[in-house]
Design a protein around this motif. Sequence first.
Motif, PDB file in Angstrom:
ATOM      1  N   PRO A 173      25.880   2.284  35.265  1.00  0.00           N
ATOM      2  CA  PRO A 173      26.987   2.295  34.296  1.00  0.00           C
ATOM      3  C   PRO A 173      28.361   2.536  34.919  1.00  0.00           C
ATOM      4  CG  PRO A 173      25.124   3.551  33.453  1.00  0.00           C
ATOM      5  CD  PRO A 173      24.787   3.171  34.871  1.00  0.00           C
ATOM      6  N   GLU A 174      28.435   3.417  35.915  1.00  0.00           N
ATOM      7  CA  GLU A 174      29.723   3.743  36.541  1.00  0.00           C
ATOM      8  C   GLU A 174      30.269   2.572  37.357  1.00  0.00           C
ATOM      9  OE1 GLU A 174      27.125   7.470  36.472  1.00  0.00           O
ATOM     10  OE2 GLU A 174      26.858   5.363  36.968  1.00  0.00           O
ATOM     11  N   VAL A 175      29.387   1.704  37.820  1.00  0.00           N
ATOM     12  CA  VAL A 175      29.801   0.522  38.587  1.00  0.00           C
ATOM     13  C   VAL A 175      29.993  -0.661  37.634  1.00  0.00           C
ATOM     14  CG1 VAL A 175      29.177  -1.058  40.465  1.00  0.00           C
ATOM     15  CG2 VAL A 175      28.614   1.388  40.634  1.00  0.00           C
ATOM     16  N   ALA A 176      29.066  -0.834  36.693  1.00  0.00           N
ATOM     17  CA  ALA A 176      29.126  -1.950  35.750  1.00  0.00           C
ATOM     18  C   ALA A 176      30.384  -1.916  34.894  1.00  0.00           C
ATOM     19  CB  ALA A 176      27.877  -1.956  34.865  1.00  0.00           C
ATOM     20  N   ALA A 177      30.983  -0.736  34.756  1.00  0.00           N
ATOM     21  CA  ALA A 177      32.238  -0.639  33.996  1.00  0.00           C
ATOM     22  C   ALA A 177      33.341  -1.462  34.640  1.00  0.00           C
ATOM     23  CB  ALA A 177      32.674   0.826  33.885  1.00  0.00           C
ATOM     24  N   TRP A 178      33.226  -1.745  35.940  1.00  0.00           N
ATOM     25  CA  TRP A 178      34.292  -2.429  36.673  1.00  0.00           C
ATOM     26  C   TRP A 178      33.843  -3.707  37.370  1.00  0.00           C
ATOM     27  CZ3 TRP A 178      37.849   0.113  34.470  1.00  0.00           C
ATOM     28  CH2 TRP A 178      37.726   1.483  34.252  1.00  0.00           C
TER      29      TRP A 178
ATOM     30  N   VAL B 143      35.396  -3.942  46.439  1.00  0.00           N
ATOM     31  CA  VAL B 143      34.350  -3.042  46.914  1.00  0.00           C
ATOM     32  C   VAL B 143      33.637  -2.373  45.737  1.00  0.00           C
ATOM     33  CG1 VAL B 143      35.984  -1.117  47.155  1.00  0.00           C
ATOM     34  CG2 VAL B 143      33.877  -1.081  48.485  1.00  0.00           C
ATOM     35  N   PHE B 144      32.342  -2.100  45.917  1.00  0.00           N
ATOM     36  CA  PHE B 144      31.616  -1.237  44.987  1.00  0.00           C
ATOM     37  C   PHE B 144      30.607  -0.397  45.761  1.00  0.00           C
ATOM     38  CE2 PHE B 144      29.028  -5.128  44.983  1.00  0.00           C
ATOM     39  CZ  PHE B 144      27.741  -4.636  45.111  1.00  0.00           C
ATOM     40  N   LEU B 145      30.444   0.838  45.301  1.00  0.00           N
ATOM     41  CA  LEU B 145      29.476   1.770  45.887  1.00  0.00           C
ATOM     42  C   LEU B 145      28.641   2.389  44.778  1.00  0.00           C
ATOM     43  CD1 LEU B 145      31.645   3.859  48.409  1.00  0.00           C
ATOM     44  CD2 LEU B 145      30.319   1.788  48.864  1.00  0.00           C
ATOM     45  N   THR B 146      27.422   2.768  45.115  1.00  0.00           N
ATOM     46  CA  THR B 146      26.580   3.468  44.158  1.00  0.00           C
ATOM     47  C   THR B 146      27.281   4.745  43.686  1.00  0.00           C
ATOM     48  OG1 THR B 146      24.402   4.434  43.778  1.00  0.00           O
ATOM     49  CG2 THR B 146      25.282   4.670  45.992  1.00  0.00           C
TER      50      THR B 146
END
Length: 157
Positions: A28-33, A73-76
């Motif tokens: 959810p914290e990544v999928a938001a962006w 960029v994205f991180l867990t």
Amino acid sequence: MRLHGDKIVLRPATDGDSEILARVVREPEVAAWWSPPASYEGMLAVVFEGEVIGAVQFDEESDPEFRHAGIDVFLTARYHGKGLGTDTVRTLARWLVQERGHHRLTIDPAAANTAAIRCYGKVGFKSVGIMRKYGRDHRTGAWQDGLLMDLLADELS
């Protein structure tokens, strides 16, 4: 290609990384962006202590009058707020400036993504301005504002 940061290593993403990266993008914290990409091909896996924890990608404008590069960029979420995003962006930015010869880099987070904006600011990116209704939220279909940020080679921290 392997790029070594202070804590992370960047290497080309492989087919074996796809399942991990797809799982990260669904958090959810990544999928938001981030919307799930069609492929992870061309991305660099972000590796911390032997574990793939996210990915970073770049694009390059080749027109000599407007030459620059952009970063995403994205991180867990498990590693948010630990300086690894900053290390990732800084490592790739240094490579783009020193090895690829770029004088200017851009990054364009959602204007509401304050954690990402703070991370990029630590590398030296500065706000250029708000891009109104810049990107569509893949979850809701609503348009979101984006923040254009850039970094000149001599400002890289």
